[in-house]
Design a protein around this motif. Sequence first.
Motif, mmCIF file in Angstrom:
data_model
loop_
_atom_site.group_PDB
_atom_site.id
_atom_site.type_symbol
_atom_site.label_atom_id
_atom_site.label_comp_id
_atom_site.label_asym_id
_atom_site.label_seq_id
_atom_site.Cartn_x
_atom_site.Cartn_y
_atom_site.Cartn_z
ATOM 1 N N ASN A 169 -55.817 129.890 -31.566
ATOM 2 C CA ASN A 169 -54.959 131.065 -31.669
ATOM 3 C C ASN A 169 -53.741 130.825 -30.789
ATOM 4 O O ASN A 169 -53.879 130.498 -29.609
ATOM 5 C CB ASN A 169 -55.723 132.303 -31.213
ATOM 6 N N LEU A 170 -52.551 130.947 -31.339
ATOM 7 C CA LEU A 170 -51.330 130.563 -30.630
ATOM 8 C C LEU A 170 -50.315 131.694 -30.647
ATOM 9 O O LEU A 170 -50.022 132.266 -31.694
ATOM 10 C CB LEU A 170 -50.723 129.316 -31.281
ATOM 11 N N THR A 171 -49.798 132.003 -29.473
ATOM 12 C CA THR A 171 -48.722 132.982 -29.336
ATOM 13 C C THR A 171 -47.541 132.305 -28.649
ATOM 14 O O THR A 171 -47.699 131.727 -27.569
ATOM 15 C CB THR A 171 -49.173 134.199 -28.507
ATOM 16 N N ILE A 172 -46.381 132.350 -29.276
ATOM 17 C CA ILE A 172 -45.172 131.732 -28.718
ATOM 18 C C ILE A 172 -44.076 132.781 -28.667
ATOM 19 O O ILE A 172 -43.810 133.470 -29.659
ATOM 20 C CB ILE A 172 -44.709 130.537 -29.570
ATOM 21 N N ALA A 173 -43.452 132.917 -27.510
ATOM 22 C CA ALA A 173 -42.301 133.804 -27.358
ATOM 23 C C ALA A 173 -41.056 132.944 -27.172
ATOM 24 O O ALA A 173 -41.054 132.014 -26.356
ATOM 25 C CB ALA A 173 -42.493 134.737 -26.171
ATOM 26 N N MET A 174 -40.012 133.256 -27.933
ATOM 27 C CA MET A 174 -38.786 132.458 -27.905
ATOM 28 C C MET A 174 -37.563 133.354 -27.818
ATOM 29 O O MET A 174 -37.605 134.516 -28.242
ATOM 30 C CB MET A 174 -38.683 131.586 -29.165
ATOM 31 N N ASP A 175 -36.507 132.781 -27.276
ATOM 32 C CA ASP A 175 -35.211 133.425 -27.334
ATOM 33 C C ASP A 175 -34.800 133.487 -28.809
ATOM 34 O O ASP A 175 -34.719 132.460 -29.481
ATOM 35 C CB ASP A 175 -34.192 132.606 -26.527
ATOM 36 N N ALA A 176 -34.576 134.685 -29.311
ATOM 37 C CA ALA A 176 -34.308 134.856 -30.735
ATOM 38 C C ALA A 176 -33.027 134.152 -31.178
ATOM 39 O O ALA A 176 -32.873 133.834 -32.360
ATOM 40 C CB ALA A 176 -34.225 136.347 -31.078
ATOM 41 N N GLU A 177 -32.108 133.901 -30.254
ATOM 42 C CA GLU A 177 -30.827 133.290 -30.627
ATOM 43 C C GLU A 177 -30.849 131.770 -30.498
ATOM 44 O O GLU A 177 -30.281 131.068 -31.321
ATOM 45 C CB GLU A 177 -29.707 133.872 -29.763
ATOM 46 N N THR A 178 -31.512 131.247 -29.467
ATOM 47 C CA THR A 178 -31.463 129.808 -29.203
ATOM 48 C C THR A 178 -32.761 129.082 -29.487
ATOM 49 O O THR A 178 -32.808 127.857 -29.462
ATOM 50 C CB THR A 178 -31.083 129.558 -27.729
ATOM 51 N N ASN A 179 -33.859 129.826 -29.725
ATOM 52 C CA ASN A 179 -35.196 129.251 -29.920
ATOM 53 C C ASN A 179 -35.734 128.558 -28.676
ATOM 54 O O ASN A 179 -36.609 127.690 -28.770
ATOM 55 C CB ASN A 179 -35.219 128.278 -31.105
#
Length: 693
Positions: A169-179
């Motif tokens: 199970n994987l959860t990744i949070a990223m900057d929506a503009e730069t990834n």
Amino acid sequence: LQAVVLADSFATAFKPLTEKTPKALVPLGHVPMLEYTLEWLSSQGVEETYVLACAHAEMIDQYLKSAGWGEGDAGDKETKPGQRRRMTTKCVPSASCVSAGEALRLIDHKHVIRSDFVLVSGDVVTNIDLKDALERHRARRKKEKLAVMTVCLRNVGASVRESRYGDSNLTIAMDAETNKIVHYEEHGSGHSATKLPPTSLDASLFGEVKNIRVRTDLMDCHVDICAPEFLMLFTDNFDYQHIRRDFIVGTLNERELGNTIYGYEISRYDYAARVHNLRSYDAVSRDILNRWTFPYVPDTRVVPVQDPQTFTHTWGNNYLSPDCEVHESAKLTKGCSIGAGTMIGAGTSVSHSVIGKNVIIGQNCVISGAYIFDGARIENESSVTSAILQEAVVVHAYAHVTAGCVLAADVVIGSGFSVKPNTRISLKAQPAIEDDDYDSDDSEHAIWAPTSVGAGGAGYVWAPREESWFRNIAQPKAREPYDCSHEYATDEAKRESAPDSRAAAVAESDSDEQEDVKREGVFQREVAETFLRCVKQGYAQENAVVELQGLKMAENRTFADIARYTSRENVKLYPATAPSGTPELLKRLRERLKEWAPLLSRFLRSEDDQVEALLTLEEFCSEDEVFKGMGGAVCVPSFAKILHMLYDMDVIGEESVLAWAEEKAEADEADKKFLRLAQPFIDWLEEASSEEE
């Protein structure tokens, strides 16, 4: 461009198959896993690759030399037909490394990496085009020297990732503009939604990043683009043993040092998956046979280039070697691959299986979801279901190898014996060492007795693993989709349907036929509910296109299958009163088509699809099969004008209508009802076509 391949997973998920063979050389669709990785790197323009080999390093080194992955001249771009692309490949052996971190520190100490490089696991199968990811990484590095890593990610959905591939199970949070990745968190496979620990994001992130996107639908491809500083960080931090759990998580937790990691979501037309357990071994094998990994499929001879074995691709994604012998009464269904020299006896049934070279399968056997390596022998009246049989395994007559079993090389199963599900058997006794993946209390109690392998059998039963569906070679049960019909049902209907739905959820079928019916029902509900959500909740048609295309491709269906699978709930979308006549019907239909014609045209691209749509329209008007009681009979008098409207609004083309008419002309008189109704419109089309010519 350089690359580093980790040819060791530093895990025991494939034991006992890897007792004598390194995991990277375990066959996957007749080809060692490592071969897919190296061929893909070569196709991406990599000129120099270092293969880190720990367990059985000498076998990997020998294979690289014998398979043509030698230290060639990377500068020589010309290759003769049948030869490999020029790529210098060097094996870096180290029997002392016990983790990926130690292996990467070894590479750093050798000072062979001079610039940005590709880091990939040796058990990855992919056809990604890295050009765009490399360009973005290099452009980013010019502006941001501490951008040390770009992680390739694939959008597959949480249920596919965990149930089909057995991934975490994987959860990744990223900057929506730069990834830019700001949070990476994985939990063990198989967690139910109620058992998953909550995800917590550091509050300070919201002061640093304007817009954070949290994704739970991504799968880590284990394909990374790294800067040379990546290796230096491993050398500076001896606590880093695991790339994901230690390095990525540690780097994100130490943001004050300035090192950054970015995500790159691969195209939906690209494929990437890692074979890290038996569940993913089965899933990736099926993906190869279903051609998701093209061009790395059995019949192209791309992998391996120098292997003389060839395959013929036939209907149902079956691959047969010209040198195999299949009795005329044997039955091969979809998704089978048969190697050279293999013989399959009379009355035997084979489905969704990969059978290696020189395998002998007797009469009246049942082989389903099996992976049988070279030289194995299956005698008469035996069965192998969702299991792996390594080289030279013998299954005597009337014996049964059940779901989830793994038989290592040279194991013998006695006549008439049935191996218990999820059993692992090897000629070598299980090592008496403590391992988190094994029950250490039982590890010393190796057994070689008739009660374990049958009379005349040979092999030790290994202590049971804590194996579940998410790591097992056996196929997981079909996921039951969310049933939204109760949202529109009356309270009385809900009470009446509740016992039936509970009974349906509990009922399980052991027969293949019943399982197929169940899968068909699941597919039908998925299609119907996708359309209902689009109408009732008003979300964009583009979302429906993505979902329906995914269902269509995953299940290898046609648009006609999707069009035919409707729901009783659709009746509630119609007006309460029927149209009074043809003018009112056509007026209502035109309003509907203005809204839905774009969605139809997205699917009805080919002539075959449009003909199938017309045949489905016939069924609706006749209220046949699934359309019974849906009120389609009201459209019968207006059938010709409905066709004309579909033609005017570019839903169907002239060639498709004429092809449909030609097909119906060969039908029985009873089936020509709608052809006769449509004849005025067909005559008009033919006259217009003649005048145009």
